[in-house]
Motif scaffolding. Structure first.
Motif, PDB file in Angstrom:
ATOM      1  N   SER A   1      -8.688  -2.566  -3.875  1.00  0.00           N
ATOM      2  CA  SER A   1      -8.585  -1.405  -3.000  1.00  0.00           C
ATOM      3  C   SER A   1      -8.905  -0.129  -3.774  1.00  0.00           C
ATOM      4  O   SER A   1      -8.477   0.045  -4.918  1.00  0.00           O
ATOM      5  CB  SER A   1      -7.175  -1.305  -2.420  1.00  0.00           C
ATOM      6  OG  SER A   1      -7.030  -0.084  -1.715  1.00  0.00           O
TER       7      SER A   1
ATOM      8  N   GLU B   1      -6.810   8.574  -3.985  1.00  0.00           N
ATOM      9  CA  GLU B   1      -5.697   9.522  -3.931  1.00  0.00           C
ATOM     10  C   GLU B   1      -5.511  10.224  -5.267  1.00  0.00           C
ATOM     11  O   GLU B   1      -5.190  11.422  -5.326  1.00  0.00           O
ATOM     12  CB  GLU B   1      -4.410   8.798  -3.524  1.00  0.00           C
ATOM     13  CG  GLU B   1      -4.414   8.278  -2.083  1.00  0.00           C
ATOM     14  CD  GLU B   1      -4.545   9.390  -1.057  1.00  0.00           C
ATOM     15  OE1 GLU B   1      -4.191  10.552  -1.367  1.00  0.00           O
ATOM     16  OE2 GLU B   1      -5.013   9.110   0.072  1.00  0.00           O
TER      17      GLU B   1
ATOM     18  N   PHE C   1     -11.069   0.424   1.903  1.00  0.00           N
ATOM     19  CA  PHE C   1     -10.395   1.709   2.040  1.00  0.00           C
ATOM     20  C   PHE C   1      -9.808   1.746   3.448  1.00  0.00           C
ATOM     21  O   PHE C   1     -10.003   0.812   4.251  1.00  0.00           O
ATOM     22  CB  PHE C   1     -11.404   2.839   1.800  1.00  0.00           C
ATOM     23  CG  PHE C   1     -10.813   4.215   1.724  1.00  0.00           C
ATOM     24  CD1 PHE C   1      -9.837   4.523   0.788  1.00  0.00           C
ATOM     25  CD2 PHE C   1     -11.240   5.224   2.592  1.00  0.00           C
ATOM     26  CE1 PHE C   1      -9.307   5.807   0.706  1.00  0.00           C
ATOM     27  CE2 PHE C   1     -10.709   6.500   2.520  1.00  0.00           C
ATOM     28  CZ  PHE C   1      -9.735   6.788   1.575  1.00  0.00           C
ATOM     29  N   ARG C   2      -9.147   2.830   3.799  1.00  0.00           N
ATOM     30  CA  ARG C   2      -8.473   2.904   5.104  1.00  0.00           C
ATOM     31  C   ARG C   2      -9.441   2.779   6.274  1.00  0.00           C
ATOM     32  O   ARG C   2      -9.039   2.404   7.373  1.00  0.00           O
ATOM     33  CB  ARG C   2      -7.691   4.219   5.206  1.00  0.00           C
ATOM     34  CG  ARG C   2      -8.553   5.470   5.191  1.00  0.00           C
ATOM     35  CD  ARG C   2      -7.752   6.734   4.988  1.00  0.00           C
ATOM     36  NE  ARG C   2      -7.181   6.774   3.653  1.00  0.00           N
ATOM     37  CZ  ARG C   2      -6.761   7.897   3.063  1.00  0.00           C
ATOM     38  NH1 ARG C   2      -6.860   9.061   3.698  1.00  0.00           N
ATOM     39  NH2 ARG C   2      -6.260   7.871   1.838  1.00  0.00           N
ATOM     40  N   TYR C   3     -10.725   3.092   6.051  1.00  0.00           N
ATOM     41  CA  TYR C   3     -11.703   3.005   7.132  1.00  0.00           C
ATOM     42  C   TYR C   3     -12.426   1.657   7.168  1.00  0.00           C
ATOM     43  O   TYR C   3     -13.259   1.420   8.042  1.00  0.00           O
ATOM     44  CB  TYR C   3     -12.744   4.126   6.999  1.00  0.00           C
ATOM     45  CG  TYR C   3     -12.140   5.501   6.938  1.00  0.00           C
ATOM     46  CD1 TYR C   3     -11.202   5.922   7.889  1.00  0.00           C
ATOM     47  CD2 TYR C   3     -12.492   6.385   5.916  1.00  0.00           C
ATOM     48  CE1 TYR C   3     -10.642   7.187   7.824  1.00  0.00           C
ATOM     49  CE2 TYR C   3     -11.940   7.654   5.843  1.00  0.00           C
ATOM     50  CZ  TYR C   3     -11.007   8.045   6.797  1.00  0.00           C
ATOM     51  OH  TYR C   3     -10.453   9.296   6.734  1.00  0.00           O
ATOM     52  N   THR C   4     -12.159   0.802   6.204  1.00  0.00           N
ATOM     53  CA  THR C   4     -12.811  -0.510   6.172  1.00  0.00           C
ATOM     54  C   THR C   4     -12.196  -1.399   7.238  1.00  0.00           C
ATOM     55  O   THR C   4     -10.977  -1.577   7.289  1.00  0.00           O
ATOM     56  CB  THR C   4     -12.642  -1.174   4.802  1.00  0.00           C
ATOM     57  OG1 THR C   4     -13.121  -0.282   3.788  1.00  0.00           O
ATOM     58  CG2 THR C   4     -13.411  -2.488   4.727  1.00  0.00           C
TER      59      THR C   4
ATOM     60  N   GLU D   1      -7.960   2.768  -2.503  1.00  0.00           N
ATOM     61  CA  GLU D   1      -7.002   3.751  -1.979  1.00  0.00           C
ATOM     62  C   GLU D   1      -6.273   4.515  -3.092  1.00  0.00           C
ATOM     63  O   GLU D   1      -6.276   5.761  -3.102  1.00  0.00           O
ATOM     64  CB  GLU D   1      -5.999   3.058  -1.074  1.00  0.00           C
ATOM     65  CG  GLU D   1      -5.230   4.003  -0.157  1.00  0.00           C
ATOM     66  CD  GLU D   1      -5.971   4.322   1.136  1.00  0.00           C
ATOM     67  OE1 GLU D   1      -5.843   5.463   1.609  1.00  0.00           O
ATOM     68  OE2 GLU D   1      -6.665   3.431   1.650  1.00  0.00           O
TER      69      GLU D   1
ATOM     70  N   GLN E   1     -15.341   8.387  -1.900  1.00  0.00           N
ATOM     71  CA  GLN E   1     -15.072   6.958  -1.705  1.00  0.00           C
ATOM     72  C   GLN E   1     -16.140   6.114  -2.400  1.00  0.00           C
ATOM     73  O   GLN E   1     -15.838   5.152  -3.111  1.00  0.00           O
ATOM     74  CB  GLN E   1     -15.036   6.625  -0.210  1.00  0.00           C
ATOM     75  CG  GLN E   1     -13.942   7.309   0.579  1.00  0.00           C
ATOM     76  CD  GLN E   1     -14.163   7.164   2.067  1.00  0.00           C
ATOM     77  OE1 GLN E   1     -14.421   6.068   2.555  1.00  0.00           O
ATOM     78  NE2 GLN E   1     -14.067   8.278   2.794  1.00  0.00           N
TER      79      GLN E   1
END
Length: 540
Positions: A343, A349, A317-320, A345, A372
């Motif tokens: 992913s 969304e 994810f964007r924080y990985t 993501e 998440q």
């Protein structure tokens, strides 16, 4: 007298298969010795623990059929001592029977029924009251079953009835330090009663329990003459001498004792292997995050099942972080498992878009973090459904204790091998496994632990340091210390009160957690049955 300690791995409810093992082991023994004494574990025919199968009306007929078959098919010259549940005069007993020349020559009823920790035998069985001593090849042999040897009475009763040799059938589960406990306890019984002892334990995994074998023959002076391997099936011979001066065995080469970490590792591997295989799963799948818990879980899975039966899925994810992605790929490559990257993501969304009206006007909080984890859970369970793979969750005991996990997210799955492994022990086991060969990237072990559900997130942002937390949990969960007693050990009051409160309020999560291997004297599950709805508060 030549005695074979038949340390076998049974399956609960498999009366035919378990009887097959008894017959096969006895036939092999007879090929090696004339008229051997072959000793099997407690409740061999039903497997242990059969739990509420013991309440099924058909159980005793299946046991009777298995016994009839043993009497018919066992080699006539062998003396076979085997455990089984049986109803006599309308009452259910935990029994050990001696089969010779096609008949049950003697039957012992277990006198001491354990009803603590993982044991619940008083729910099912009636206790026997009498010793059982019979002559086998000129030796007076007494029988006992597991718990009977943990208290003085039954062994003393067998000795008073003339026993020279005591044969003790066991289904004794593993926890840290258990084998040393057994050896010290049985040594005391042997010396007190001037008896030689044959202690036969089962091996294998059964749900959260792991039976570690380690059968042994002990001289009447309390010394160990022969010891079988641990965590593996074994057919181990001992020769009873019955000398006038001492009741003893011919000393043979025994297994080297395992270190504590080696024993725990083998327990985790055996527990996972038997859970997967006995339940018929062709493979396993897990989320490999680049963190230490999933890395250790992957290592156990490969050692238990082989790399060809293991799939690791990285779900960034964007924080990985990039290093998490790289470390997960490196470990998968090192161990030779199938590795995929999916992913979350777009899934995340899509969920947020669907929830837009529900969340309108509400600020972001842990809901988005949990979402998440739940996206990842959906992916893993979908792979499981499609491929019949068992999903391995990766939560450790420290996290489960304080609720640092997400229902239907990282808790979604069928088996959690680290369920009873505190976080500090996770690190020790990582180093241990790397000492056996390349496995877990060092960077995974050295990095501060993080769920990576928010920017720059660290576990210790919301929890005490794991060294402190694990000490609190050991005292509160495993030793029943009150909060004040833990504080008196020199631990910060705020840390204690917070941790204890988190344990108390998260029972509802643990009730929904998957089964996992028990390695301590009190794991979450059979050992610790606390109410979900409760006004209990810290301090007690």
């Amino acid at each position: 007298m030549h005695i074979l300690m038949a340390q076998i791995n049974t399956i609960v409810g498999d009366f035919i298969g378990n009887a097959d093992q008894v017959i096969a082991a006895t036939e092999r023994a007879c090929e090696q010795q004339d008229s051997p004494v072959v000793v099997f574990p407690e409740l061999t025919l039903s497997g242990y623990p059969p739990e509420d199968l013991l309440l099924r009306p058909a159980l005793c007929q299946r046991v009777s059929d298995a016994l009839e078959r043993l009497c018919k098919d066992l080699p006539l010259g062998a003396w076979v001592i085997v455990g089984y549940p049986i109803r006599r005069d309308g009452v259910l007993y935990n029994c050990a029977g001696v089969i010779h020349q096609g008949e049950i020559q003697a039957e012992y009823r277990k006198c001491e029924l354990p009803n603590y920790q993982v044991f619940d035998e008083k729910r099912y069985f009636t206790a026997g009251t009498e010793p059982c001593v019979l002559e086998i090849q000129g030796v007076q042999v007494g029988l006992s079953i597991c718990e009977d040897i943990w208290v003085p009475g039954p062994t003393a009763a067998a000795a008073a009835a003339g026993a020279e040799l005591l044969i003790n059938l066991n289904a004794s589960p593993f926890h840290r330090g258990k084998q040393l406990q057994r050896l010290e306890l049985v040594s005391g019984r042997a010396r007190e009663n001037k008896l030689a002892v044959v202690y036969v334990n089962q091996v294998g995994g059964q749900d959260e329990l792991v039976f570690d074998g380690g059968s042994f023959a002990m001289n009447s002076d309390g010394s160990v003459a022969v010891q079988a391997p641990r965590f593996d099936t074994a057919a181990t011979w001992c020769e009873y001498l019955n000398a006038a001066s001492q009741r003893a065995f011919a000393t043979l080469v025994s297994e080297e004792p395992l270190s504590e970490l080696a024993a725990i590792w083998q327990a985790l591997v055996l527990g996972m292997r038997d859970y997967v295989n006995k339940n018929g799963f062709p493979s396993v799948v897990l989320g490999l995050s680049g963190g230490v818990d999933s890395a250790l879980t992957l290592a156990v899975a490969v050692d238990a099942l082989g790399p060809e039966r293991v799939e690791a899925v990285m779900m960034p994810f964007r924080y990985t972080s990039d290093i998490s992605i790289a470390d997960a790929a490196q470990q998968s490559s090192t161990l030779g498992v199938r590795h995929s990257v999916i992913s979350i993501e777009p899934i995340y969304e899509a969920f947020l878009a669907a929830l837009e009206d529900e969340f309108a006007g509400l600020s972001a909080d842990t809901t988005e973090e949990n979402l998440q984890a739940r996206c990842r859970g959906v992916l893993l369970m979908s792979i499981s459904n499609k491929k019949r793979s068992l999903v391995l969750t990766t939560g450790n005991k420290s996290e489960l204790a304080v609720g640092y996990s997400t229902l239907y997210g990282d808790m979604a799955g069928g088996f959690d091998v680290l369920k009873d492994v505190p976080k500090t022990l996770v690190y020790e086991l990582c180093h241990y496994r790397n000492g056996l060969g390349p496995c877990i990237p060092e960077r995974v072990i050295e990095r501060p632990p993080s769920a990576e559900l928010a920017p720059d997130q660290k576990d210790e942002d919301s929890l005490p340091p794991y060294e402190v937390l694990d000490r609190i949990l050991e005292l509160y969960v495993e030793q029943d210390y009150s909060a004040e007693a833990i504080i008196a050990e020199g631990i910060d009051r705020a840390d204690v009160e917070r941790a204890v409160r988190l344990v108390d309020i998260n029972e509802y999560k643990r009730r929904q957690a998957p089964v996992g291997v028990r390695i301590t004297q009190r794991g979450f599950g059979r050992d610790r049955r606390y109410p979900i709805t409760s006004a209990w508060r810290i301090g007690g």
